[in-house]
Design a protein around this motif. Structure first.
Motif, PDB file in Angstrom:
ATOM      1  N   SER A 285       3.734   1.086  -2.777  1.00  0.00           N
ATOM      2  CA  SER A 285       4.754   0.644  -3.724  1.00  0.00           C
ATOM      3  C   SER A 285       4.156  -0.302  -4.762  1.00  0.00           C
ATOM      4  O   SER A 285       3.528  -1.293  -4.416  1.00  0.00           O
ATOM      5  N   ILE A 286       4.368   0.039  -6.037  1.00  0.00           N
ATOM      6  CA  ILE A 286       3.911  -0.837  -7.124  1.00  0.00           C
ATOM      7  C   ILE A 286       5.114  -1.377  -7.907  1.00  0.00           C
ATOM      8  O   ILE A 286       4.963  -1.905  -9.007  1.00  0.00           O
ATOM      9  N   TRP A 287       6.303  -1.264  -7.328  1.00  0.00           N
ATOM     10  CA  TRP A 287       7.548  -1.634  -8.008  1.00  0.00           C
ATOM     11  C   TRP A 287       7.574  -3.101  -8.408  1.00  0.00           C
ATOM     12  O   TRP A 287       8.010  -3.451  -9.504  1.00  0.00           O
ATOM     13  N   ASN A 288       7.114  -3.975  -7.539  1.00  0.00           N
ATOM     14  CA  ASN A 288       7.249  -5.410  -7.793  1.00  0.00           C
ATOM     15  C   ASN A 288       6.004  -6.053  -8.400  1.00  0.00           C
ATOM     16  O   ASN A 288       5.888  -7.281  -8.419  1.00  0.00           O
ATOM     17  N   LEU A 289       5.075  -5.266  -8.900  1.00  0.00           N
ATOM     18  CA  LEU A 289       3.862  -5.847  -9.483  1.00  0.00           C
ATOM     19  C   LEU A 289       4.151  -6.375 -10.883  1.00  0.00           C
ATOM     20  O   LEU A 289       4.435  -5.609 -11.806  1.00  0.00           O
ATOM     21  N   THR A 290       4.070  -7.674 -11.044  1.00  0.00           N
ATOM     22  CA  THR A 290       4.407  -8.281 -12.337  1.00  0.00           C
ATOM     23  C   THR A 290       3.449  -7.827 -13.436  1.00  0.00           C
ATOM     24  O   THR A 290       3.821  -7.800 -14.615  1.00  0.00           O
TER      25      THR A 290
END
Length: 470
Positions: free
Chosen positions: A55-60
């Motif tokens: 998951s890369i959804w929360n990578l700022t």
């Protein structure tokens, strides 16, 4: 048959470096997912081949939209909702806003990401033709560093692309060079949104001297990859728009694509629609040229054909009221300056007090040159500030004592009326403005509101004339 969660492994690294490091350690083993809108459909149907998900959804590092002087960089994790709501994108890249609006429903737009749409590589994706038309570049990232990848040529075949197995798209870069272009976007499907396209088009065009100076045309759902019609573009450049050219454009567009028969449509239908959409776009370019030949300014002729949101955002700095801008757009097509100015006055006088106050807030104080970023959408604020600086040119050269008097007058006015002092400053000296300010401090609230509204009306008229000049 539904998938069994026990068959899958999901990890969520906390940084971009950690994510690309995992991809490099086990090349081809991990499937990066962001919003997961397409992945979850496959998962629910038991047809998701990947078993290891990252998951890369929360990578700022993948979020946010960076506005630079020469380009805009859209984080690959930017959602369609963020695209739709961003003021610079709405103003300068309306093809992307149209595509974002077409993509699924509100829930999908809140989760679906532009980077995910690119690497999912569906030839029917709504946003991909817009990226081709804008000649976007992708910024890829891996443990080896970053590289820029021209989007034209990125898709090498059905679900194939110029992206290494250990590489992610970090951002999408688009040059800010499309002012003065006609932006044309159409989607043909069972519905405009929440339905996969049968055919979609994104196109840009600009005229000079009655002939097509530049043109970019891209289509979706008509080949294994989204297509840019470069041969057709080359043929159109330098040509005046005539019936024979429309016929040839329609014929070349239909010949350039590779449509198929599927559950949504037939190859024959797609070829016919693609040709018609291209011809309609070229015909609109011709209409702009015809209007210009009959005395309409190039700016007004082009603006008459802009999508409503883009048209409202472009004209908004002339006044500062969103309701005013929407009202002007609803009056299109406006044939000349006289009609535009008359419509402006009529709409302005019909607005509510809150709409007037919104317009007032788009201005800096007299003696200042900048507008607080929170007071207006970024593009409108920049243009409004630039015009304000010209309008207050004589104030800028005022003596120290005049500046101090203006500052004190501004503060007194704001204490009395709880809003900024509005005056049409064009051509006025600091002494003239101070005299007007002191007189208006004696007004009652209703009288002063009416005077301020009249000053704003005059400012709007002056700015509209400047806007028409380009």
């Amino acid at each position: 048959m539904r998938s069994d969660p026990a068959d899958f492994e999901l990890i969520a690294p906390g940084t971009l470096h950690a994510a690309v490091s995992r991809l490099a350690d086990e090349p081809g083993q991990w499937l990066p997912i962001a919003g997961g809108t397409d992945v979850m459909v496959q998962y629910a149907a038991g047809k998701l081949p990947a078993r290891k998900l990252i998951s890369i959804w929360n990578l700022t590092e993948l979020r946010g939209i960076e506005v630079l002087p020469g380009e805009i960089r859209i984080g690959a994790g930017c959602t369609y909702t963020e695209l739709r709501e961003h003021d610079v994108i709405a103003r300068e890249f309306p093809l992307l806003v149209s595509a974002a609006r077409w993509t699924g429903g509100v829930a999908n737009q809140n989760r679906g990401t532009l980077g995910g749409n690119i690497v999912n590589a569906s030839p029917a994706a709504d946003s991909l033709p817009a990226l081709l038309a804008y000649e976007a570049e992708l910024i890829g990232v891996s443990v080896r560093g970053e590289r820029r990848i021209p989007y034209l040529g990125f898709h090498t075949g059905y679900k194939k692309m110029d992206l290494a197995s250990d590489e992610l798209i970090r951002a999408i870069s688009i040059g800010r060079r499309f002012s003065g272009y006609l932006h044309y976007a159409r989607k043909v499907g069972a519905r405009e949104a929440q339905a996969i396209s049968k055919v979609c088009i994104a196109a840009l065009g600009r005229l000079r001297g009655g002939k097509i100076e530049d043109v970019r045309i891209a289509l979706g759902s008509v080949a294994p990859v989204p297509l840019r019609l470069t041969e057709l573009e080359q043929m159109l450049r330098g040509k005046a728009v005539e019936p024979d050219l429309l016929h040839l454009a329609r014929k070349m567009a239909a010949a350039a694509i590779e449509p198929i028969d599927d559950i949504r449509s037939t190859a024959k239908y797609r070829a016919a629609v693609a040709g018609n959409l291209v011809a309609e776009f070229v015909e609109q370019l011709g209409a702009i040229g015809l209007q210009s030949e009959h005395g309409m300014s190039d700016t007004l002729a082009r603006w008459n054909f802009l999508p409503a949101t883009a048209a409202a955002n472009e004209i908004l700095p002339c006044c500062g009221s969103r309701a005013w801008a929407d009202g002007i757009v609803a009056r299109r097509p406006l044939p000349d300056e006289e009609s535009l100015l008359a419509a402006s006055d009529e709409i302005w006088r019909s607005l509510t007090e809150s709409d007037w106050l919104e317009a007032f807030r788009s201005h800096p104080r007299i003696g200042e040159s900048r507008v607080a970023e929170s007071q207006a959408p970024e593009p409108a604020a920049l243009q409004s500030a630039a015009w304000s600086e010209l309008e207050q040119q004589r104030v800028a050269d005022a003596s120290d004592s005049a500046r101090i008097a203006l500052a004190e007058g501004n503060r007194e006015y704001e204490r009395r009326f709880n809003r900024i002092f509005i005056v049409c400053a064009t051509g006025k000296s600091p002494e003239e403005i101070l005299k007007t300010l002191r007189r208006r401090l004696e007004n009652d609230a209703h009288t002063e509101l009416q005077e301020a509204a009249e000053e704003q009306r005059q400012i709007t008229q002056i700015r509209l004339r400047k806007w028409l000049q380009g």
